[in-house]
Write a protein that holds these residues in place. Structure first.
Motif, PDB file in Angstrom:
ATOM      1  N   UNK A 209       7.884   7.448  -2.056  1.00 53.37           N
ATOM      2  CA  UNK A 209       6.966   7.443  -0.924  1.00 53.37           C
ATOM      3  C   UNK A 209       6.348   8.832  -0.826  1.00 53.37           C
ATOM      4  N   UNK A 210       5.027   8.895  -0.759  1.00 46.14           N
ATOM      5  CA  UNK A 210       4.343  10.189  -0.662  1.00 46.14           C
ATOM      6  C   UNK A 210       3.173  10.071   0.292  1.00 46.14           C
ATOM      7  N   UNK A 211       2.881  11.151   0.974  1.00 50.17           N
ATOM      8  CA  UNK A 211       1.675  11.183   1.804  1.00 50.17           C
ATOM      9  C   UNK A 211       0.460  11.126   0.883  1.00 50.17           C
TER      10      UNK A 211
ATOM     11  N   UNK B 170       1.313   0.365  -3.225  1.00 54.29           N
ATOM     12  CA  UNK B 170       0.493  -0.011  -2.076  1.00 54.29           C
ATOM     13  C   UNK B 170       0.363   1.160  -1.124  1.00 54.29           C
ATOM     14  N   UNK B 171      -0.716   1.140  -0.349  1.00 56.18           N
ATOM     15  CA  UNK B 171      -0.961   2.175   0.655  1.00 56.18           C
ATOM     16  C   UNK B 171      -0.502   1.650   2.013  1.00 56.18           C
TER      17      UNK B 171
ATOM     18  N   UNK C 136       0.209   5.517  12.573  1.00 50.76           N
ATOM     19  CA  UNK C 136      -0.544   6.358  13.503  1.00 50.76           C
ATOM     20  C   UNK C 136      -0.417   7.827  13.144  1.00 50.76           C
ATOM     21  N   UNK C 137       0.563   8.186  12.330  1.00 53.74           N
ATOM     22  CA  UNK C 137       0.799   9.595  11.996  1.00 53.74           C
ATOM     23  C   UNK C 137       0.208  10.003  10.656  1.00 53.74           C
ATOM     24  N   UNK C 138       0.268   9.131   9.660  1.00 50.48           N
ATOM     25  CA  UNK C 138      -0.176   9.519   8.329  1.00 50.48           C
ATOM     26  C   UNK C 138      -0.461   8.288   7.486  1.00 50.48           C
ATOM     27  N   UNK C 139      -1.009   8.540   6.311  1.00 45.28           N
ATOM     28  CA  UNK C 139      -1.235   7.499   5.321  1.00 45.28           C
ATOM     29  C   UNK C 139      -0.332   7.804   4.134  1.00 45.28           C
ATOM     30  N   UNK C 140       0.341   6.768   3.604  1.00 44.29           N
ATOM     31  CA  UNK C 140       1.312   6.954   2.545  1.00 44.29           C
ATOM     32  C   UNK C 140       0.950   6.076   1.349  1.00 44.29           C
ATOM     33  N   UNK C 141       1.437   6.495   0.194  1.00 47.32           N
ATOM     34  CA  UNK C 141       1.345   5.683  -1.017  1.00 47.32           C
ATOM     35  C   UNK C 141       2.772   5.391  -1.471  1.00 47.32           C
ATOM     36  N   UNK C 142       3.091   4.111  -1.620  1.00 43.52           N
ATOM     37  CA  UNK C 142       4.420   3.673  -2.046  1.00 43.52           C
ATOM     38  C   UNK C 142       4.306   3.151  -3.473  1.00 43.52           C
TER      39      UNK C 142
END
Length: 297
Positions: A222-224, A191-192, A196-202
């Motif tokens: 977890x990755x940006x 899931x994405x 407020x700081x970044x978007x991540x993909x888990x």
């Protein structure tokens, strides 16, 4: 075992030096008497053996491994005085091979686990190992640093737990095809998450069972999201202020006004006002239209 009492300290050294794998109380007492260390004066007897109910005791031990040694001691209540003799010691000795095999397997599993942890810690990927019951088994340094730098780490941790549960559900045997389909569509293991700081993909994937010594262990990463469009920059290009651009970026992620207020540290009323102003300036009527407008820019 480390002890200020000379009796157990000498006994453990002597037993290992002479390869004594099984023993009983008369043997123990006799060997100590030969060293002029009467066991009757030992705190180990009065504070360790007797309170544990170990009267007329016997025991066996595995070989000494780097991880330690495994000892099985059997005792009887004071009113029972079993006969200790050659037959009893021989009977206990029959258990030694099985005990040593089990202890060797335990030591080997501990070595594999240590190697797996070292491998996770050496990598740059942010990873967490989750047991089948949801407990966190390990969290590597890369993930610790990522979470420490993210003010909304709770949202990330919730997504990580969700991904782990989703993968376990996918791997769980199901009774029929409809339940499998429901699982596939209801609890995806990836899931994405936008903050407020970044978007991540888990993402979640099965962890090697041999390394962790248990079934159902899940590896969560977890990755940006490198592919995420720079929505805030597009909003600025359309004439929004820096604050409005940040609001627009969060609205694209489908945050409600309450979630927007929590992310920005403002009241729900102020969040609603920002939402209305952004949509008015861009001439859109919904979050879906807003996302389409900004991603097309």
């Amino acid at each position: 075992m480390q002890s200020p009492d000379p009796v157990p300290a000498w006994w453990y050294r002597h037993r290992r030096a002479h390869g004594i794998g099984s023993w009983d109380e008369p043997m123990h007492v006799r060997l100590l008497a030969e060293r002029r260390m009467p066991i009757e004066r030992s705190p180990f007897r009065h504070e360790g053996l007797r309170p544990a109910g170990l009267h007329h005791y016997s025991g066996i031990t595995s070989e000494h491994y780097p991880a330690g040694e495994l000892i099985v001691t059997v005792g009887y209540p004071a009113q029972r005085r079993p006969h200790f003799g050659a037959d009893d010691t021989a009977l206990l000795a029959l258990l030694l091979p099985a005990l040593r095999v089990a202890h060797h397997a335990q030591a080997t599993a501990a070595a594999r686990l240590a190697a797996a942890v070292a491998l996770l810690d050496a990598g740059a990927e942010a990873l967490q190992v989750v047991a089948a019951d949801g407990r966190t088994l390990h969290r590597n340094a890369a993930l610790g640093a990522l979470l420490a730098s993210e003010p909304e780490r709770d949202r990330l941790e919730d997504a990580m737990a969700h991904a782990a549960r989703g993968l376990r559900a996918l791997r769980r045997p199901r009774a029929d095809a409809s339940s499998i389909a429901a699982t596939l569509h209801g609890t995806p293991p990836e899931r994405a998450v936008a903050t407020t700081r970044a978007r991540y993909v888990v993402r979640a994937r099965p962890a090697p069972e041999a390394a962790w010594g248990a079934p159902g262990v899940v590896l969560v990463s977890v990755a940006r999201d490198a592919a995420a469009p720079d929505v805030a920059a597009a909003a600025r290009a359309l004439g929004l202020t820096a604050r409005e651009a940040e609001v627009a970026r969060l609205l694209v992620e489908r945050l409600t006004n309450a979630e927007l207020a929590g992310a920005l540290g403002i009241s729900v009323h102020t969040a609603r006002h920002h939402t209305q102003r952004v949509m008015q300036k861009l001439g859109v009527g919904s979050r879906r239209e807003l996302a389409a407008r900004l991603r097309a820019t």
